[in-house]
Design a protein around this motif. Sequence first.
Motif, PDB file in Angstrom:
ATOM      1  N   GLY A 140       0.800  -1.221   0.000  1.00  0.00           N
ATOM      2  CA  GLY A 140       0.000   0.000   0.000  1.00  0.00           C
ATOM      3  C   GLY A 140       0.832   1.271   0.000  1.00  0.00           C
ATOM      4  N   ARG A 141       2.145   1.156  -0.244  1.00  0.00           N
ATOM      5  CA  ARG A 141       3.003   2.342  -0.254  1.00  0.00           C
ATOM      6  C   ARG A 141       3.829   2.371  -1.530  1.00  0.00           C
ATOM      7  NH1 ARG A 141       3.762   0.299   5.155  1.00  0.00           N
ATOM      8  NH2 ARG A 141       2.458   1.518   6.560  1.00  0.00           N
ATOM      9  N   ASP A 142       4.640   3.408  -1.683  1.00  0.00           N
ATOM     10  CA  ASP A 142       5.519   3.512  -2.841  1.00  0.00           C
ATOM     11  C   ASP A 142       6.655   2.486  -2.687  1.00  0.00           C
ATOM     12  OD1 ASP A 142       7.762   4.227  -4.479  1.00  0.00           O
ATOM     13  OD2 ASP A 142       6.782   6.170  -4.842  1.00  0.00           O
ATOM     14  N   GLY A 166       5.229  10.650   3.293  1.00  0.00           N
ATOM     15  CA  GLY A 166       4.279  10.736   2.184  1.00  0.00           C
ATOM     16  C   GLY A 166       3.213  11.798   2.424  1.00  0.00           C
ATOM     17  N   GLU A 167       2.755  11.879   3.669  1.00  0.00           N
ATOM     18  CA  GLU A 167       1.712  12.855   4.016  1.00  0.00           C
ATOM     19  C   GLU A 167       2.272  14.266   4.086  1.00  0.00           C
ATOM     20  OE1 GLU A 167       0.717  11.427   7.851  1.00  0.00           O
ATOM     21  OE2 GLU A 167      -0.096   9.524   7.090  1.00  0.00           O
ATOM     22  N   GLY A 168       3.590  14.400   4.074  1.00  0.00           N
ATOM     23  CA  GLY A 168       4.198  15.718   4.224  1.00  0.00           C
ATOM     24  C   GLY A 168       4.293  16.144   5.676  1.00  0.00           C
ATOM     25  N   ARG A 194       4.446   7.892  14.880  1.00  0.00           N
ATOM     26  CA  ARG A 194       3.497   9.000  14.790  1.00  0.00           C
ATOM     27  C   ARG A 194       3.425   9.756  16.125  1.00  0.00           C
ATOM     28  NH1 ARG A 194      -0.044  10.082  10.739  1.00  0.00           N
ATOM     29  NH2 ARG A 194       0.269   8.144   9.611  1.00  0.00           N
ATOM     30  N   ALA A 195       3.408   8.993  17.197  1.00  0.00           N
ATOM     31  CA  ALA A 195       3.342   9.601  18.528  1.00  0.00           C
ATOM     32  C   ALA A 195       4.636  10.347  18.840  1.00  0.00           C
ATOM     33  CB  ALA A 195       3.077   8.527  19.584  1.00  0.00           C
ATOM     34  N   GLN A 238       6.819  18.810  10.225  1.00  0.00           N
ATOM     35  CA  GLN A 238       7.320  19.742   9.224  1.00  0.00           C
ATOM     36  C   GLN A 238       6.461  21.004   9.269  1.00  0.00           C
ATOM     37  OE1 GLN A 238       8.962  18.640   5.115  1.00  0.00           O
ATOM     38  NE2 GLN A 238       6.766  18.422   4.989  1.00  0.00           N
ATOM     39  N   VAL A 239       7.109  22.162   9.153  1.00  0.00           N
ATOM     40  CA  VAL A 239       6.340  23.409   9.143  1.00  0.00           C
ATOM     41  C   VAL A 239       5.883  23.681   7.717  1.00  0.00           C
ATOM     42  CG1 VAL A 239       6.405  25.876   9.607  1.00  0.00           C
ATOM     43  CG2 VAL A 239       7.696  24.296  11.051  1.00  0.00           C
ATOM     44  N   THR A 240       4.568  23.642   7.525  1.00  0.00           N
ATOM     45  CA  THR A 240       4.062  23.930   6.185  1.00  0.00           C
ATOM     46  C   THR A 240       3.302  25.253   6.201  1.00  0.00           C
ATOM     47  OG1 THR A 240       2.285  22.434   6.751  1.00  0.00           O
ATOM     48  CG2 THR A 240       3.951  21.613   5.220  1.00  0.00           C
TER      49      THR A 240
END
Lengths: 95, 489
Positions: free
Chosen positions: B350-352, B393-395, B417-418, B427-429
């Motif tokens: 399910g991923r690249d 992937g999600e940025g 994730r935690a 990441q600062v978007t």
Amino acid sequence: MSVDIATVRRIAHLARIAVEDSEIEKMRTEINAILSFVEQLSEVEVEGVEPMTSVTPMVMKKRADAVTDGGIPDIIVGNAPATEDHFFLVPKVVE
Amino acid sequence: MNAPARNTRLIKGADGDWEVVIGMEVHAQVTSKSKLFSGASTEFGGAPNSHVSLVDAAMPGMLPVINEECVKQAIRTGLGLNARINLKSVFDRKNYFYPDLPQGYQISQYKSPIVGEGEVIVDLPDGESVTIGIERVHLEQDAGKSLHDQHPSMSFVDLNRSGVALMEIVSKPDLRSPDDAKAYVSKLRSILRYLGTCDGNMEEGSLRADVNVSVRKPGAPLGTRCEIKNVNSIRFIGQAIEYEARRQIDILEDGGRIDQETRLFDPGKGETRSMRSKEEAHDYRYFPDPDLLPLEFDQAYVDALKAHLPELPDEKKTRFISGFGLTPYDAGVLVGERETADFFEAVAKGRDAKIAANWVINELAGRLNKEGRDIASSPVSADQLGTILDLIGEGTISGKIAKDLFEIVWAEGGDPRAIVESRGMKQVTDLGAIEKVVDEILAGNPDKVADAKSNPKAIGWFVGQVMKSSGGKANPQAVNDLLKAKLGL
């Protein structure tokens, strides 16, 4: 087919059987007598007959893969002339 | 044998090139619970003579009964080597005298082995693939073990290995260099491990090789060969061939001739030496073992085993290339060990797949290698690595932060994730926040700004500064876009 004295010595050595020089000629005669007896078989015509490794019309029995034996080191080394910690001891053999 | 000489593998001699010709006999311990002809355990490292039955100790009157699983393992191995399976084979006695061989003979297969000709495709380090012929595979008993360093005048004999099933896998003389030989054994080991027919553990002696080496002028008939016995690591196989080929070339160039003999490789000295004492033992006086009937089974028996074979390295590699779009090189690296291939597939699901392959091969395998661990004991699980890739992937995190995150998960474990959440690694978007940093840096470096207007490549310096002052958390693409706009590039 017959064997000479050198062959008798060689076979004895390969089998690790001590044969005295005085016995060699007698043994050679005996082996050659056996060979000539067996040689009679070569009179049979076997062209096209598959070599037979067994005379019983059955397939080889097989065991299941399970540990059913072992764990008896005392018995295994019981008859050995020299042992230590359940190892057999033999005169040193080193390459 | 008749494969054309491959020029890149020739060895330079004093008067022209030499070709080295190598054939191998690999002894692979069959994976089974009990021995080939007795019910004693095959487990490695038992107390002396504790895994020995009266059959293995060759007590008078004891008769061998074959272990069916060993037969199946040999057939599976034959199928994995694309080889002919012989529905009828015969066990012979190979007679020789040695203290760790209590029977005075080894039960082996001589004229009628269980597996006939086959082939193995071997990938070489330079990217080339060669097909190496298999001559035969037969079943035989292992001998016991002698220890010579325990006592000044005696050798100690332990029969725990005596009677353990081995497969002797004989190649055709198709190998032409140390690299060929090393790649062949690696591939063989990989196939056996996939099949589950041998654990391939060379340290414990489950896989060891006898290497036949000869040299000739390209196109000439085969030279006289020497057999190097019992080489027990892939690296040593390469070294032994290297040394032996050079030794033979030196003798021939000095006008001498090669004696056919058995030699030993000494890893300490990196050389081979003659084992003269074994020469006479070559008169093995084989004959069919009268205690055993011929080994027979039908094609249906073979087909049933074939139907349950796992996917093998070659098939898996093809699938990784066509299904995941991996390069042949990456696919080859991933399929070498089944555990690595499984790990990759779990991450790639399910991923690249290309990114997954990159992370498994470079970050994970690199790190595992450095610490001498295998993938089964990886501190980072496939799930954890997958989550890290999802975050990229999600940025949510940058590629650079991902490497830091990987280090944290490696050392401390936990849910990636935690960790990102609790340690503020996101990441600062937020463009406003990034713009503020960009403005500060532009204002503080008017000379560099002037420089960048005439030399657009200088923008890299600004990207670096912004990333640095944001602690690596600014989105690099956003930084780039903002800089370009503000510098008018």
